[in-house]
Scaffold this motif. Structure first.
Motif, PDB file in Angstrom:
ATOM      1  N   GLU A  26       0.844  -1.201   0.000  1.00  0.00           N
ATOM      2  CA  GLU A  26       0.000   0.000   0.000  1.00  0.00           C
ATOM      3  C   GLU A  26       0.883   1.256   0.000  1.00  0.00           C
ATOM      4  O   GLU A  26       0.688   2.166  -0.794  1.00  0.00           O
ATOM      5  CB  GLU A  26      -0.914   0.000   1.229  1.00  0.00           C
ATOM      6  N   LEU A  27       1.906   1.245   0.863  1.00  0.00           N
ATOM      7  CA  LEU A  27       2.772   2.432   0.972  1.00  0.00           C
ATOM      8  C   LEU A  27       3.571   2.667  -0.308  1.00  0.00           C
ATOM      9  O   LEU A  27       3.930   3.796  -0.627  1.00  0.00           O
ATOM     10  CB  LEU A  27       3.730   2.287   2.163  1.00  0.00           C
ATOM     11  N   CYS A  28       3.842   1.587  -1.033  1.00  0.00           N
ATOM     12  CA  CYS A  28       4.607   1.736  -2.275  1.00  0.00           C
ATOM     13  C   CYS A  28       3.708   2.094  -3.448  1.00  0.00           C
ATOM     14  O   CYS A  28       4.186   2.485  -4.508  1.00  0.00           O
ATOM     15  CB  CYS A  28       5.378   0.445  -2.583  1.00  0.00           C
ATOM     16  N   GLY A  29       2.398   1.975  -3.241  1.00  0.00           N
ATOM     17  CA  GLY A  29       1.470   2.211  -4.340  1.00  0.00           C
ATOM     18  C   GLY A  29       1.188   3.682  -4.615  1.00  0.00           C
ATOM     19  O   GLY A  29       0.768   4.036  -5.701  1.00  0.00           O
ATOM     20  N   ASP A  76      14.129   2.499  -5.630  1.00  0.00           N
ATOM     21  CA  ASP A  76      14.576   1.700  -6.783  1.00  0.00           C
ATOM     22  C   ASP A  76      13.644   1.878  -7.972  1.00  0.00           C
ATOM     23  O   ASP A  76      14.037   1.705  -9.115  1.00  0.00           O
ATOM     24  CB  ASP A  76      14.639   0.208  -6.433  1.00  0.00           C
ATOM     25  N   ASN A  77      12.378   2.171  -7.698  1.00  0.00           N
ATOM     26  CA  ASN A  77      11.412   2.319  -8.785  1.00  0.00           C
ATOM     27  C   ASN A  77      11.100   3.778  -9.081  1.00  0.00           C
ATOM     28  O   ASN A  77      10.068   4.083  -9.698  1.00  0.00           O
ATOM     29  CB  ASN A  77      10.128   1.563  -8.445  1.00  0.00           C
ATOM     30  N   LEU A  78      11.986   4.675  -8.639  1.00  0.00           N
ATOM     31  CA  LEU A  78      11.847   6.107  -8.884  1.00  0.00           C
ATOM     32  C   LEU A  78      10.491   6.652  -8.435  1.00  0.00           C
ATOM     33  O   LEU A  78       9.870   7.461  -9.119  1.00  0.00           O
ATOM     34  CB  LEU A  78      12.063   6.441 -10.370  1.00  0.00           C
ATOM     35  N   ARG A  79      10.011   6.174  -7.297  1.00  0.00           N
ATOM     36  CA  ARG A  79       8.780   6.718  -6.730  1.00  0.00           C
ATOM     37  C   ARG A  79       9.208   7.596  -5.554  1.00  0.00           C
ATOM     38  O   ARG A  79       9.785   7.115  -4.584  1.00  0.00           O
ATOM     39  CB  ARG A  79       7.860   5.611  -6.231  1.00  0.00           C
ATOM     40  N   PRO A  80       8.956   8.900  -5.633  1.00  0.00           N
ATOM     41  CA  PRO A  80       9.532   9.815  -4.646  1.00  0.00           C
ATOM     42  C   PRO A  80       8.966   9.673  -3.227  1.00  0.00           C
ATOM     43  O   PRO A  80       7.840   9.219  -3.054  1.00  0.00           O
ATOM     44  CB  PRO A  80       9.202  11.194  -5.217  1.00  0.00           C
ATOM     45  N   VAL A  81       9.799  10.051  -2.287  1.00  0.00           N
ATOM     46  CA  VAL A  81       9.379  10.106  -0.875  1.00  0.00           C
ATOM     47  C   VAL A  81       9.786  11.458  -0.312  1.00  0.00           C
ATOM     48  O   VAL A  81      10.731  12.081  -0.791  1.00  0.00           O
ATOM     49  CB  VAL A  81      10.041   9.002  -0.010  1.00  0.00           C
ATOM     50  N   VAL A  82       9.055  11.899   0.702  1.00  0.00           N
ATOM     51  CA  VAL A  82       9.465  13.076   1.463  1.00  0.00           C
ATOM     52  C   VAL A  82       9.534  12.625   2.916  1.00  0.00           C
ATOM     53  O   VAL A  82       8.579  12.041   3.435  1.00  0.00           O
ATOM     54  CB  VAL A  82       8.463  14.242   1.296  1.00  0.00           C
ATOM     55  N   ILE A  83      10.690  12.827   3.532  1.00  0.00           N
ATOM     56  CA  ILE A  83      10.884  12.386   4.909  1.00  0.00           C
ATOM     57  C   ILE A  83      11.218  13.617   5.743  1.00  0.00           C
ATOM     58  O   ILE A  83      12.031  14.446   5.313  1.00  0.00           O
ATOM     59  CB  ILE A  83      12.097  11.426   5.007  1.00  0.00           C
ATOM     60  N   THR A  84      10.618  13.746   6.924  1.00  0.00           N
ATOM     61  CA  THR A  84      11.062  14.811   7.825  1.00  0.00           C
ATOM     62  C   THR A  84      11.653  14.168   9.073  1.00  0.00           C
ATOM     63  O   THR A  84      11.238  13.078   9.473  1.00  0.00           O
ATOM     64  CB  THR A  84       9.918  15.754   8.266  1.00  0.00           C
ATOM     65  N   THR A  85      12.614  14.824   9.638  1.00  0.00           N
ATOM     66  CA  THR A  85      13.267  14.289  10.845  1.00  0.00           C
ATOM     67  C   THR A  85      13.991  15.381  11.632  1.00  0.00           C
ATOM     68  O   THR A  85      14.405  16.386  11.062  1.00  0.00           O
ATOM     69  CB  THR A  85      14.260  13.158  10.455  1.00  0.00           C
ATOM     70  N   ASN A  86      14.096  15.138  12.921  1.00  0.00           N
ATOM     71  CA  ASN A  86      14.923  16.004  13.775  1.00  0.00           C
ATOM     72  C   ASN A  86      16.362  15.500  13.812  1.00  0.00           C
ATOM     73  O   ASN A  86      17.252  16.181  14.327  1.00  0.00           O
ATOM     74  CB  ASN A  86      14.440  15.953  15.231  1.00  0.00           C
ATOM     75  N   SER A 134      13.581   1.150  -0.048  1.00  0.00           N
ATOM     76  CA  SER A 134      14.304   0.588  -1.192  1.00  0.00           C
ATOM     77  C   SER A 134      13.373   0.328  -2.359  1.00  0.00           C
ATOM     78  O   SER A 134      13.695   0.644  -3.490  1.00  0.00           O
ATOM     79  CB  SER A 134      15.136  -0.641  -0.855  1.00  0.00           C
ATOM     80  N   GLU A 135      12.183  -0.179  -2.073  1.00  0.00           N
ATOM     81  CA  GLU A 135      11.226  -0.447  -3.164  1.00  0.00           C
ATOM     82  C   GLU A 135      10.868   0.858  -3.890  1.00  0.00           C
ATOM     83  O   GLU A 135      10.872   0.920  -5.118  1.00  0.00           O
ATOM     84  CB  GLU A 135       9.972  -1.086  -2.540  1.00  0.00           C
ATOM     85  N   ARG A 136      10.596   1.907  -3.136  1.00  0.00           N
ATOM     86  CA  ARG A 136      10.176   3.165  -3.773  1.00  0.00           C
ATOM     87  C   ARG A 136      11.339   3.802  -4.528  1.00  0.00           C
ATOM     88  O   ARG A 136      11.199   4.207  -5.666  1.00  0.00           O
ATOM     89  CB  ARG A 136       9.617   4.154  -2.736  1.00  0.00           C
TER      90      ARG A 136
END
Ligand SMILES: Nc1ncnc2c1ncn2[C@@H]1O[C@H](COP(=O)(O)OP(=O)(O)OP(=O)(O)O)[C@@H](O)[C@H]1O
Ligand SMILES: [Mg+2]
Ligand SMILES: [Zn+2]
Length: 295
Positions: free
Chosen positions: A202-205, A237-247, A233-235
């Motif tokens: 679901e998260l990779c979709g 590797d398949n050029l599906r973007p992510v946005v991550i926030t962190t302290n 890695s799945e996202r």
């Protein structure tokens, strides 16, 4: 020379149509292609197409440019002129923009972050996001790692990036790392409705995945580490973007003799090295909540 070929092709085409008229639709079995047949085919198609192919929306005759146009945006049905396709895309975009707050809420954003937009960052040093569709994402962009202290606007920026995805007609989901931990824990319970693999799928979709507050999920579990590792890695590797926030910084730091762990130590080196592929945006400055911000 070209004129002569066309003339010849025209004569042969006429001849062939007359022959077909007397013999029925199909030429006699065993007919071999004759010189000039390719030119005849092309001319035949062009003549037929000129008569038949009109835009299904406005009725204007389609040009070769319309026919050659790569399928764009959400309009995947052929048979429309370029002007009508552009108008349809623009109409869709305007409609999604009008409904953006409920769409942001449905994607997981909180009430105050559902209003976030990139224009809120225009005056800041990190406000120069690439012009793209969605804004900030040029072709093949892997996404952003947004770092910085509390209350500086990391979640707001992540949601502003998500807004562009939704307006462009893509799918997106916002989730906190804490919520991910709960979701992965639930897959281990007896009454689990989903397996861990279903959560990962679901998260990779989604076209965009936002994971907020990486490192603030409380007690770290192996299951959560493995989920985040697999999803990233799945996202990526398949050029599906992510946005991550962190302290957290990517790697731990020693300050005044005290070691502060980073993502590499809290999670593992594999996750940190994947996050290095993302474009880093560091937001600092004052805590916007202390300065009178909302949530
Ligand atoms: N550029 C901005 N323009 C207008 N409001 C903003 C902007 N950046 C942040 N805010 C508002 O300021 C508040 C704090 O921002 P935000 O929640 O994004 O901080 P954060 O860095 O994610 O904090 P934390 O680390 O605690 O999660 C929010 O109400 C947010 O909507
Ligand atoms: Mg936040
Ligand atoms: Zn048209």
């Amino acid at each position: 020379m070209a004129d002569q070929v066309i003339e010849l092709a025209q004569r042969r085409l006429e001849q062939r149509r007359q022959e077909q008229g007397t013999r029925g639709q199909h030429s006699a079995a065993g007919d071999r292609p004759r010189p000039g047949d390719v030119a005849i085919e092309i001319l035949d198609r062009l003549q037929r197409s000129a008569k038949r192919w009109a835009c299904r929306a406005c009725g204007e005759e389609l040009t070769q440019d319309d026919l050659n146009r790569p399928l764009v945006g959400a309009v995947t049905e052929p048979g429309f002129c370029t002007a009508c396709v552009r108008r349809a895309i623009e109409r869709g975009r305007k409609q999604r923009e009008r409904n953006i707050v409920p769409a942001m809420r449905a994607a997981g954003a909180s009430v105050s972050h559902a209003q976030a937009k990139l224009a809120d960052y225009a005056a800041l040093p990190h406000g120069a996001f690439a012009v793209g569709d969605p804004p900030g994402f040029t072709k093949g962009h892997r996404g952003y790692l947004i770092c910085g202290p509390w209350g500086t606007g990391k979640t707001h920026l992540a949601c502003a990036l998500m807004r562009g995805f939704l307006i462009a007609g893509h799918t997106a989901r916002y989730v906190t790392a804490k919520k991910l931990r709960r979701e992965v824990n639930q897959t281990n319970s007896d009454r689990a409705s989903r397996t861990e693999q279903q959560v990962i799928d679901e998260l990779c979709g989604y076209d965009l995945l936002v994971i907020d507050d990486l490192g603030k999920e409380g007690t770290m579990t192996d299951a959560l580490k493995s989920l985040i590792h697999d999803v990233l890695s799945e996202r990526l590797d398949n050029l599906r973007p992510v946005v991550i926030t962190t302290n957290l910084p990517l790697r731990g730091l020693t300050t005044d003799g005290v070691f502060y762990p980073g993502i590499a130590e809290t999670y593992d080196g594999g996750i940190a090295s994947r996050l290095e592929f993302l474009e880093q945006v560091v937001i600092d400055g004052e805590d916007r909540r202390q300065a009178g911000g909302a949530s």
